[in-house]
Design a protein around this motif. Structure first.
Motif, short mmCIF file in Angstrom:
data_model
loop_
_atom_site.label_atom_id
_atom_site.label_comp_id
_atom_site.label_asym_id
_atom_site.label_seq_id
_atom_site.Cartn_x
_atom_site.Cartn_y
_atom_site.Cartn_z
N ALA A 102 0.84 -1.20 0.00
CA ALA A 102 0.00 0.00 0.00
C ALA A 102 0.87 1.25 0.00
O ALA A 102 1.91 1.30 0.66
N GLY A 103 0.45 2.24 -0.78
CA GLY A 103 1.22 3.46 -0.94
C GLY A 103 2.17 3.42 -2.11
O GLY A 103 2.73 4.46 -2.48
N GLY A 104 2.34 2.26 -2.70
CA GLY A 104 3.26 2.12 -3.82
C GLY A 104 2.66 2.56 -5.14
O GLY A 104 1.52 3.05 -5.20
N SER A 105 3.44 2.38 -6.19
CA SER A 105 3.03 2.81 -7.53
C SER A 105 3.28 1.70 -8.55
O SER A 105 4.18 0.87 -8.37
N LEU A 106 2.50 1.72 -9.59
CA LEU A 106 2.69 0.85 -10.74
C LEU A 106 2.29 1.63 -11.98
O LEU A 106 1.45 2.53 -11.91
N ARG A 107 2.88 1.26 -13.12
CA ARG A 107 2.43 1.82 -14.39
C ARG A 107 2.05 0.68 -15.31
O ARG A 107 2.89 -0.18 -15.64
N LEU A 108 0.81 0.70 -15.72
CA LEU A 108 0.32 -0.29 -16.67
C LEU A 108 0.47 0.26 -18.09
O LEU A 108 0.35 1.46 -18.31
#
Length: 125
Positions: free
Chosen positions: A14-20
């Motif tokens: 939680a709090g993280g990032s991803l790019r799809l």
């Protein structure tokens, strides 16, 4: 027939990032609407971000301010930058596109259009 290929899913805290990313294979697609959707087992599919044929961008309230949709026409690729991820964002994410008109009612691609196979995003608490 358009083939859409999603990538970039995974597991984050939680709090993280991803790019799809969603690459549309084949020709250039002009005057298309594009969108990202997500679904978890037992729940209805949710539209979370879309780009209309005129460039208008729409977001679901659940992701507004945290997710950003964008496209790179030179690469035929649609992106979804997801920041400040929450466990409730856990779902399988799909991209979709449609050549305007009945394929893009309200600015969102619908079941008449083209869909990718999905990529799983899991956010741990």
């Amino acid at each position: 027939q358009i083939q859409l290929v999603e990538s970039g899913g995974g597991s984050v805290p939680a709090g993280g990032s991803l790019r799809l990313a969603c690459e549309a294979l084949g020709q250039r697609y002009i005057d298309y609407c594009w969108g990202w959707f997500r679904q978890t087992p037992g729940k209805e599919r949710e539209g979370i971000a879309a780009i209309d044929t005129d460039g208008t961008i729409r977001y679901a309230d659940s992701v507004k301010g945290r997710f950003t949709i964008s496209q790179d026409n030179a690469k035929n690729t649609l992106y979804l930058q997801m920041d400040s991820l929450k466990p409730d964002d856990t779902a399988k994410y799909y991209c979709a596109g449609g050549p305007g008109g009945i394929y893009c009612r309200g600015g969102w691609p619908n079941d008449l259009g083209y869909w990718g196979q999905g990529t799983q995003v899991t956010v741990s608490s």
